[in-house]
Design an enzyme around this catalytic site. Structure first.
Site, PDB file in Angstrom:
ATOM      1  CD1 TRP A   1     -32.934  54.604   5.414  1.00 20.51           C
ATOM      2  CD2 TRP A   1     -31.331  55.136   6.881  1.00 20.51           C
ATOM      3  NE1 TRP A   1     -33.433  55.578   6.234  1.00 20.51           N
ATOM      4  CE2 TRP A   1     -32.483  55.921   7.140  1.00 20.51           C
ATOM      5  CE3 TRP A   1     -30.212  55.284   7.680  1.00 20.51           C
ATOM      6  CZ2 TRP A   1     -32.503  56.862   8.184  1.00 20.51           C
ATOM      7  CZ3 TRP A   1     -30.240  56.217   8.714  1.00 20.51           C
ATOM      8  CH2 TRP A   1     -31.379  56.992   8.953  1.00 20.51           C
TER       9      TRP A   1
ATOM     10  CG  ASP B   1     -31.680  44.887  11.503  1.00 17.91           C
ATOM     11  OD1 ASP B   1     -31.950  46.104  11.417  1.00 17.91           O
ATOM     12  OD2 ASP B   1     -32.416  44.082  12.109  1.00 17.91           O
TER      13      ASP B   1
ATOM     14  CG  ASP C   1     -26.976  42.473  20.209  1.00 14.92           C
ATOM     15  OD1 ASP C   1     -26.938  43.720  20.135  1.00 14.92           O
ATOM     16  OD2 ASP C   1     -27.419  41.864  21.198  1.00 14.92           O
TER      17      ASP C   1
ATOM     18  CG  ASP D   1     -34.081  54.485  10.506  1.00 16.06           C
ATOM     19  OD1 ASP D   1     -34.245  55.568  11.116  1.00 16.06           O
ATOM     20  OD2 ASP D   1     -34.953  53.978   9.786  1.00 16.06           O
TER      21      ASP D   1
ATOM     22  CE  LYS E   1     -35.785  55.158  14.113  1.00 15.93           C
ATOM     23  NZ  LYS E   1     -36.710  54.527  13.155  1.00 15.93           N
TER      24      LYS E   1
END
Length: 209
Positions: free
Chosen positions: A54, A72, A90, A112, A152
């Site tokens: 992405w 991530d 986190d 995502d 998402k």
């Protein structure tokens, strides 16, 4: 993505051929063409950014004058342009005031993120919903007024409640299922366009006008 089911997946094979980090790039491309989220020079925050596809798409769209930040639990090992910064962290522990102080308010927040799936939908779906709500809270707290959001979620009993919550915060809220999503998947995206001024100020009284 090295498991057997990917060996014959056209999007996986296409991503490998085109030197993208993952097949998910085509989902973001499809969503962006439909909803026009990423503009040249944009500040973009990508939550759950590993393995980096992405970010690859977003920096291509936003250009070298843009600021792109990815977060991530896994380190992104991809070579990316110098205006893309990635961090291991986190999302539940992100300090939004520090993010805004360092990078400014974001034009677009993408997510995502997905749980480490167990195959038990009674567990996986609620965790996915919680991740979605965390992404929405982050977007509300560190976006500029009028900013956009795309995240998402696995569709479950709370799906329409989540859409309503995005509607409460954004001028427009739309669910979207990508044509590149596998048929058996419960994966959906919810897009919010135009963060409302009063919501941004409630989240942070010093939000930019």
């Amino acid at each position: 993505m090295g498991d057997k089911k990917n060996r014959h997946d056209p999007n996986y094979l296409r991503a490998k051929r085109e030197n993208f980090a993952g097949r998910a790039i085509y989902k973001l491309e499809e969503i962006d063409k439909r909803f026009r989220l990423i503009k040249p020079g944009a500040r973009v925050l990508d939550l759950g950014c590993w393995p980096g596809s992405w970010l690859q798409y977003a920096v291509k769209r936003a250009g070298t004058d843009a600021t792109l930040v990815g977060v991530d639990l896994k380190a992104v090992e991809l070579a990316l342009p110098s205006n893309v910064k990635t961090f291991v962290g986190d999302v539940n522990k992100l300090k939004l005031d520090k993010m805004v102080e360092r990078f400014g308010r974001f034009d677009v927040v993408l997510s995502d993120m997905a749980p480490n799936t167990t195959g038990n939908k009674d567990f996986d779906i609620p965790v996915s919903e919680d991740l979605f709500l965390r992404a929405l809270d982050i977007a509300t707290g560190c976006s500029r007024i009028g900013g956009h959001f795309c995240a998402k979620v696995f569709q479950g009993a709370r799906f329409h409640e989540l859409i309503r919550e995005v509607e409460r915060r954004y001028q427009q809220a739309k669910p979207y299922r990508s044509a590149h999503t596998r048929k058996q998947s419960r994966e959906q995206y919810i897009i919010g366009r135009g963060l409302k001024a009063n919501v941004a100020r409630d989240a942070n009284p010093i939000a930019d006008s």
